[in-house]
Write a protein that holds these residues in place. Structure first.
Motif, PDB file in Angstrom:
ATOM      1  N   GLU A 219     -28.266 -28.539  44.501  1.00  0.00           N
ATOM      2  CA  GLU A 219     -26.837 -28.210  44.390  1.00  0.00           C
ATOM      3  C   GLU A 219     -26.273 -28.766  43.085  1.00  0.00           C
ATOM      4  O   GLU A 219     -25.298 -28.263  42.551  1.00  0.00           O
ATOM      5  CB  GLU A 219     -26.066 -28.822  45.572  1.00  0.00           C
ATOM      6  CG  GLU A 219     -26.471 -28.261  46.918  1.00  0.00           C
ATOM      7  CD  GLU A 219     -25.900 -26.889  47.159  1.00  0.00           C
ATOM      8  OE1 GLU A 219     -24.752 -26.636  46.746  1.00  0.00           O
ATOM      9  OE2 GLU A 219     -26.607 -26.060  47.754  1.00  0.00           O
ATOM     10  N   TRP A 220     -26.868 -29.848  42.597  1.00  0.00           N
ATOM     11  CA  TRP A 220     -26.454 -30.508  41.357  1.00  0.00           C
ATOM     12  C   TRP A 220     -27.706 -30.961  40.643  1.00  0.00           C
ATOM     13  O   TRP A 220     -28.726 -31.218  41.273  1.00  0.00           O
ATOM     14  CB  TRP A 220     -25.526 -31.682  41.669  1.00  0.00           C
ATOM     15  CG  TRP A 220     -25.041 -32.430  40.457  1.00  0.00           C
ATOM     16  CD1 TRP A 220     -25.351 -33.715  40.123  1.00  0.00           C
ATOM     17  CD2 TRP A 220     -24.193 -31.947  39.411  1.00  0.00           C
ATOM     18  NE1 TRP A 220     -24.745 -34.060  38.938  1.00  0.00           N
ATOM     19  CE2 TRP A 220     -24.019 -32.984  38.476  1.00  0.00           C
ATOM     20  CE3 TRP A 220     -23.564 -30.735  39.173  1.00  0.00           C
ATOM     21  CZ2 TRP A 220     -23.251 -32.852  37.323  1.00  0.00           C
ATOM     22  CZ3 TRP A 220     -22.795 -30.598  38.016  1.00  0.00           C
ATOM     23  CH2 TRP A 220     -22.644 -31.659  37.118  1.00  0.00           C
ATOM     24  N   MET A 221     -27.650 -31.057  39.336  1.00  0.00           N
ATOM     25  CA  MET A 221     -28.845 -31.409  38.571  1.00  0.00           C
ATOM     26  C   MET A 221     -29.407 -32.762  38.992  1.00  0.00           C
ATOM     27  O   MET A 221     -28.690 -33.630  39.478  1.00  0.00           O
ATOM     28  CB  MET A 221     -28.545 -31.384  37.075  1.00  0.00           C
ATOM     29  CG  MET A 221     -27.551 -32.391  36.622  1.00  0.00           C
ATOM     30  SD  MET A 221     -27.264 -32.233  34.857  1.00  0.00           S
ATOM     31  CE  MET A 221     -26.056 -33.529  34.672  1.00  0.00           C
ATOM     32  N   GLY A 222     -30.698 -32.926  38.759  1.00  0.00           N
ATOM     33  CA  GLY A 222     -31.396 -34.144  39.142  1.00  0.00           C
ATOM     34  C   GLY A 222     -31.409 -35.187  38.034  1.00  0.00           C
ATOM     35  O   GLY A 222     -30.654 -35.110  37.055  1.00  0.00           O
ATOM     36  N   ASP A 223     -32.280 -36.137  38.178  1.00  0.00           N
ATOM     37  CA  ASP A 223     -32.426 -37.244  37.241  1.00  0.00           C
ATOM     38  C   ASP A 223     -33.054 -36.756  35.930  1.00  0.00           C
ATOM     39  O   ASP A 223     -34.079 -36.058  35.944  1.00  0.00           O
ATOM     40  CB  ASP A 223     -33.298 -38.335  37.880  1.00  0.00           C
ATOM     41  CG  ASP A 223     -33.463 -39.526  36.974  1.00  0.00           C
ATOM     42  OD1 ASP A 223     -32.517 -40.318  36.866  1.00  0.00           O
ATOM     43  OD2 ASP A 223     -34.554 -39.649  36.355  1.00  0.00           O
ATOM     44  N   ILE A 224     -32.457 -37.125  34.823  1.00  0.00           N
ATOM     45  CA  ILE A 224     -32.916 -36.658  33.517  1.00  0.00           C
ATOM     46  C   ILE A 224     -34.323 -37.148  33.213  1.00  0.00           C
ATOM     47  O   ILE A 224     -35.183 -36.368  32.776  1.00  0.00           O
ATOM     48  CB  ILE A 224     -31.922 -37.067  32.415  1.00  0.00           C
ATOM     49  CG1 ILE A 224     -30.635 -36.236  32.560  1.00  0.00           C
ATOM     50  CG2 ILE A 224     -32.524 -36.897  31.022  1.00  0.00           C
ATOM     51  CD1 ILE A 224     -29.505 -36.630  31.633  1.00  0.00           C
ATOM     52  N   ALA A 225     -34.608 -38.424  33.450  1.00  0.00           N
ATOM     53  CA  ALA A 225     -35.938 -38.969  33.154  1.00  0.00           C
ATOM     54  C   ALA A 225     -37.008 -38.281  34.008  1.00  0.00           C
ATOM     55  O   ALA A 225     -38.090 -37.941  33.512  1.00  0.00           O
ATOM     56  CB  ALA A 225     -35.956 -40.480  33.379  1.00  0.00           C
ATOM     57  N   GLU A 226     -36.716 -38.063  35.275  1.00  0.00           N
ATOM     58  CA  GLU A 226     -37.674 -37.366  36.150  1.00  0.00           C
ATOM     59  C   GLU A 226     -37.910 -35.944  35.673  1.00  0.00           C
ATOM     60  O   GLU A 226     -39.045 -35.449  35.700  1.00  0.00           O
ATOM     61  CB  GLU A 226     -37.172 -37.353  37.589  1.00  0.00           C
ATOM     62  CG  GLU A 226     -37.251 -38.694  38.279  1.00  0.00           C
ATOM     63  CD  GLU A 226     -36.672 -38.647  39.695  1.00  0.00           C
ATOM     64  OE1 GLU A 226     -36.509 -37.539  40.251  1.00  0.00           O
ATOM     65  OE2 GLU A 226     -36.399 -39.735  40.229  1.00  0.00           O
ATOM     66  N   ALA A 227     -36.865 -35.279  35.241  1.00  0.00           N
ATOM     67  CA  ALA A 227     -37.008 -33.907  34.747  1.00  0.00           C
ATOM     68  C   ALA A 227     -37.837 -33.875  33.463  1.00  0.00           C
ATOM     69  O   ALA A 227     -38.647 -32.965  33.269  1.00  0.00           O
ATOM     70  CB  ALA A 227     -35.638 -33.284  34.524  1.00  0.00           C
TER      71      ALA A 227
END
Length: 197
Positions: free
Chosen positions: A99-107
């Motif tokens: 529904e909302w973007m995830g963690d930047i580092a994980e991505a």
């Protein structure tokens, strides 16, 4: 069926959920039609600069962070890497969509990019690149628009740019193609500007 290969420059703000749905739509189309997607970044933060009230409600400036990371990725690794990151940013466990973007580092990890690129989000080092990319998108469309902006380049070299289409859910494959064909049709009419429901 249209067999001519086209380039679609797709400008998006990485934090916009509706842009993510439109991105899913164009990927669905590209699976069925000869389209090369070139991922580009724009910014709602830039779009809303100078407004008395931020329509995104981002008074703290958080939306700059993912946009700056995207500018850094595009600069250092190109549009395909940016597309992988964008997809990973919105991917949920089990293959669904968030529904909302995830963690930047994980991505970044999921997109097989250096996690150190996350630091670009807290720096102004890539702001000039981000602003230039955003300005290019805005120069292609008329009026007050948001994200996404698409520019379709035909084999003849003709280029049609437009805001959207904004969709609230990814269309089924047949509907995705109908929307693509309709969008190309209206965007190719001289003087066409906007359609809304």
């Amino acid at each position: 069926m249209d067999t001519e290969r086209r380039i679609v420059d797709f400008w998006f703000d990485p934090a916009c959920p509706l842009s993510r749905v439109t991105a899913s739509w164009i990927v669905t189309v590209a699976e069925q039609r000869p389209i090369d997607i070139h991922w580009r970044v724009m910014s709602l933060s830039i779009l809303n600069e100078g407004k008395d009230v931020d329509p995104e409600g981002d008074e703290e400036g958080y939306l700059w962070i993912p946009a700056r990371v995207c500018a850094a990725i595009r600069t250092a690794h190109g549009h395909e890497a940016l597309g992988r990151f964008y997809d990973a940013l919105w991917a949920a466990e089990g293959g669904g969509r968030r529904e909302w973007m995830g963690d930047i580092a994980e991505a970044l990890r999921a997109a097989q990019l250096p996690v150190a690129l996350a630091e670009a989000g807290l720096s102004t080092d890539h702001d000039a690149v981000l602003r230039a990319s955003h300005a290019e998108a805005m120069s292609l469309v008329v009026g007050e628009v948001g994200t996404p902006v698409l520019a379709v380049t035909h084999p003849s070299g003709a280029r049609h740019a437009f805001f959207g289409p904004v969709v609230t859910e990814t269309p089924a494959p047949d509907d995705a193609l109908r929307l693509w064909d309709g969008t190309l049709l209206v965007a190719s009419v001289p003087g066409f500007r906007e359609i809304k429901t």
